[in-house]
Design a protein around this motif. Structure first.
Motif, PDB file in Angstrom:
ATOM      1  N   ARG A   2       0.978  -1.335  -0.087  1.00  0.00           N
ATOM      2  CA  ARG A   2       0.031   0.043   0.149  1.00  0.00           C
ATOM      3  C   ARG A   2       0.698   1.263   0.086  1.00  0.00           C
ATOM      4  O   ARG A   2       1.976   1.397   0.717  1.00  0.00           O
ATOM      5  CB  ARG A   2      -0.851  -0.039   1.299  1.00  0.00           C
ATOM      6  CG  ARG A   2      -1.703   1.145   1.526  1.00  0.00           C
ATOM      7  CD  ARG A   2      -2.534   1.150   2.596  1.00  0.00           C
ATOM      8  NE  ARG A   2      -3.811   0.148   2.267  1.00  0.00           N
ATOM      9  CZ  ARG A   2      -4.924   0.266   2.946  1.00  0.00           C
ATOM     10  NH1 ARG A   2      -4.926   0.284   4.133  1.00  0.00           N
ATOM     11  NH2 ARG A   2      -5.783  -0.962   2.503  1.00  0.00           N
ATOM     12  N   ARG A   3       0.383   2.061  -0.894  1.00  0.00           N
ATOM     13  CA  ARG A   3       1.204   3.511  -0.799  1.00  0.00           C
ATOM     14  C   ARG A   3       0.460   4.427  -1.525  1.00  0.00           C
ATOM     15  O   ARG A   3      -0.535   4.547  -2.053  1.00  0.00           O
ATOM     16  CB  ARG A   3       2.535   3.354  -1.832  1.00  0.00           C
ATOM     17  CG  ARG A   3       2.060   2.867  -3.458  1.00  0.00           C
ATOM     18  CD  ARG A   3       3.368   2.973  -4.118  1.00  0.00           C
ATOM     19  NE  ARG A   3       3.334   2.307  -5.329  1.00  0.00           N
ATOM     20  CZ  ARG A   3       3.189   3.103  -6.603  1.00  0.00           C
ATOM     21  NH1 ARG A   3       3.206   4.539  -6.434  1.00  0.00           N
ATOM     22  NH2 ARG A   3       2.829   2.910  -7.677  1.00  0.00           N
ATOM     23  N   VAL A   4       0.511   5.868  -0.833  1.00  0.00           N
ATOM     24  CA  VAL A   4       0.111   7.054  -1.167  1.00  0.00           C
ATOM     25  C   VAL A   4       0.539   7.609  -2.492  1.00  0.00           C
ATOM     26  O   VAL A   4       1.690   7.476  -2.723  1.00  0.00           O
ATOM     27  CB  VAL A   4       0.157   7.948  -0.115  1.00  0.00           C
ATOM     28  CG1 VAL A   4      -0.777   9.246  -0.589  1.00  0.00           C
ATOM     29  CG2 VAL A   4      -0.643   7.527   1.329  1.00  0.00           C
ATOM     30  N   THR A  17      -4.836   6.421  -2.574  1.00  0.00           N
ATOM     31  CA  THR A  17      -4.133   5.279  -1.753  1.00  0.00           C
ATOM     32  C   THR A  17      -4.033   4.067  -2.797  1.00  0.00           C
ATOM     33  O   THR A  17      -5.224   3.597  -3.248  1.00  0.00           O
ATOM     34  CB  THR A  17      -4.597   4.811  -0.519  1.00  0.00           C
ATOM     35  OG1 THR A  17      -4.615   6.100   0.335  1.00  0.00           O
ATOM     36  CG2 THR A  17      -3.906   3.704   0.143  1.00  0.00           C
ATOM     37  N   LEU A  18      -2.888   3.665  -3.090  1.00  0.00           N
ATOM     38  CA  LEU A  18      -2.868   2.389  -4.138  1.00  0.00           C
ATOM     39  C   LEU A  18      -2.571   0.940  -3.234  1.00  0.00           C
ATOM     40  O   LEU A  18      -1.471   0.932  -2.708  1.00  0.00           O
ATOM     41  CB  LEU A  18      -2.053   2.635  -5.150  1.00  0.00           C
ATOM     42  CG  LEU A  18      -1.644   1.674  -6.182  1.00  0.00           C
ATOM     43  CD1 LEU A  18      -2.794   1.208  -6.905  1.00  0.00           C
ATOM     44  CD2 LEU A  18      -0.682   1.962  -7.044  1.00  0.00           C
ATOM     45  N   MET A  44     -13.823   1.394   3.408  1.00  0.00           N
ATOM     46  CA  MET A  44     -13.325   1.134   1.897  1.00  0.00           C
ATOM     47  C   MET A  44     -11.902   0.730   1.990  1.00  0.00           C
ATOM     48  O   MET A  44     -11.319   0.153   1.165  1.00  0.00           O
ATOM     49  CB  MET A  44     -13.433   2.676   1.067  1.00  0.00           C
ATOM     50  CG  MET A  44     -14.678   2.885   0.693  1.00  0.00           C
ATOM     51  SD  MET A  44     -15.699   1.725  -0.276  1.00  0.00           S
ATOM     52  CE  MET A  44     -16.669   0.884   0.975  1.00  0.00           C
ATOM     53  N   ALA A  45     -10.925   1.407   3.062  1.00  0.00           N
ATOM     54  CA  ALA A  45      -9.786   0.934   3.242  1.00  0.00           C
ATOM     55  C   ALA A  45      -9.526  -0.563   3.642  1.00  0.00           C
ATOM     56  O   ALA A  45      -8.606  -1.349   2.910  1.00  0.00           O
ATOM     57  CB  ALA A  45      -9.021   1.699   4.484  1.00  0.00           C
ATOM     58  N   LEU A  46     -10.568  -1.325   4.418  1.00  0.00           N
ATOM     59  CA  LEU A  46     -10.498  -2.688   4.533  1.00  0.00           C
ATOM     60  C   LEU A  46     -10.991  -3.541   3.511  1.00  0.00           C
ATOM     61  O   LEU A  46     -10.395  -4.442   3.316  1.00  0.00           O
ATOM     62  CB  LEU A  46     -11.444  -2.846   5.837  1.00  0.00           C
ATOM     63  CG  LEU A  46     -11.016  -2.379   7.193  1.00  0.00           C
ATOM     64  CD1 LEU A  46     -12.247  -2.579   8.171  1.00  0.00           C
ATOM     65  CD2 LEU A  46      -9.769  -2.839   7.752  1.00  0.00           C
TER      66      LEU A  46
END
Length: 255
Positions: A2-4, A17-18, A44-46
């Motif tokens: 995960r990266r911004v 956020t990818l 959405m992050a989960l």
């Protein structure tokens, strides 16, 4: 991993956020309302984390004027350029070959209106927003559904007999239901349906069965839908989230 990432859109800078993965079909998540890209209850992050673990790359982003992104928040009806820039950046950053987009509430409506021009191959629309009203009452379709359910419950009749029902509120609801509900050619519901018909994009519709927004959409939609037995607009319950993930994963794999 995960990266911004950040990217340009109409003179402003958007942040996303990818969640990288090995798959060549990616999922673009568009946030509804004024939510930041993490989503309600971090939903959405989960969701992105779980789908990436299944090999599906996922990008979430903040549109202009929301969260980390610069610019003015013009609402979902002005988000076409944001969706287009996010889609192009996602394809370039992740090297994907096909792009699926998911949105809930007014994000679903925005995708219906702007998804085709953004180069998206498939849409997943949850509880699309088509409500246009001037009062603070639920949409007429939701009121009818609520009254229909109550009429089947003997205890509700008992409440009415004992004076446990707000008669003024009941009268307001009945008056709204009685009003003609003719759909205007320029209504949001009409524009959404027309956009989907014109684009001919493969589209999956997901609805929360007892959500007012979903009920209002369902009344004017005669196409197929997948229904989750919940009252949570954001699919917040654990079983709802699991259902949503499976529906999305299945649609991505078909793309």
């Amino acid at each position: 991993m995960r990266r911004v990432i950040r990217f340009a859109c109409a003179g402003d800078t958007l942040y996303g956020t990818l969640d990288a993965a090995s798959g060549k079909t990616g999922l673009l998540i568009v946030s509804g309302g004024n939510e930041i890209r993490i989503g309600a209850h971090r939903g959405m992050a989960l969701l992105a984390q779980s789908l990436a673990a299944r090999g599906i790359p996922v990008l979430r982003f903040d549109r202009r004027g929301i969260g980390d992104s610069t610019g003015t928040n013009g609402g979902f009806l002005s988000s076409g350029p944001d969706i287009g820039c996010a889609a192009a950046t996602f394809s370039a950053e992740a090297g994907i070959e096909r792009l699926v987009a998911f949105g809930n509430c007014d994000a679903a409506t925005a995708l219906a209106l702007f998804g085709a021009t953004a180069g998206i191959d498939r849409l997943i629309l949850a509880n699309p927003w088509v409500i246009e009203q001037q009062d603070d009452l639920p949409p007429a379709a939701a009121i009818r559904a609520r009254y229909a359910a109550k009429l089947k419950e003997p205890r509700e009749w008992l409440r009415l007999a004992r004076g446990g029902v707000d008669l003024r509120k009941l009268a307001s609801g009945l008056a709204k239901v009685a009003q003609p509900q003719a759909e205007e050619p320029d209504s949001l519901a009409h524009r959404l349906s027309a956009a989907l018909s014109a684009s001919r994009l493969d589209t999956t519709i997901l609805l929360a069965a007892r959500d007012n927004t979903a009920i209002a959409f369902r009344e004017g939609w005669d196409g197929p839908v997948a229904m989750c037995d919940t009252d949570s607009h954001s699919f917040a319950h654990q079983s709802d989230a699991a259902w949503l993930e499976e529906q999305i994963a299945t649609a991505v794999m078909r793309a």
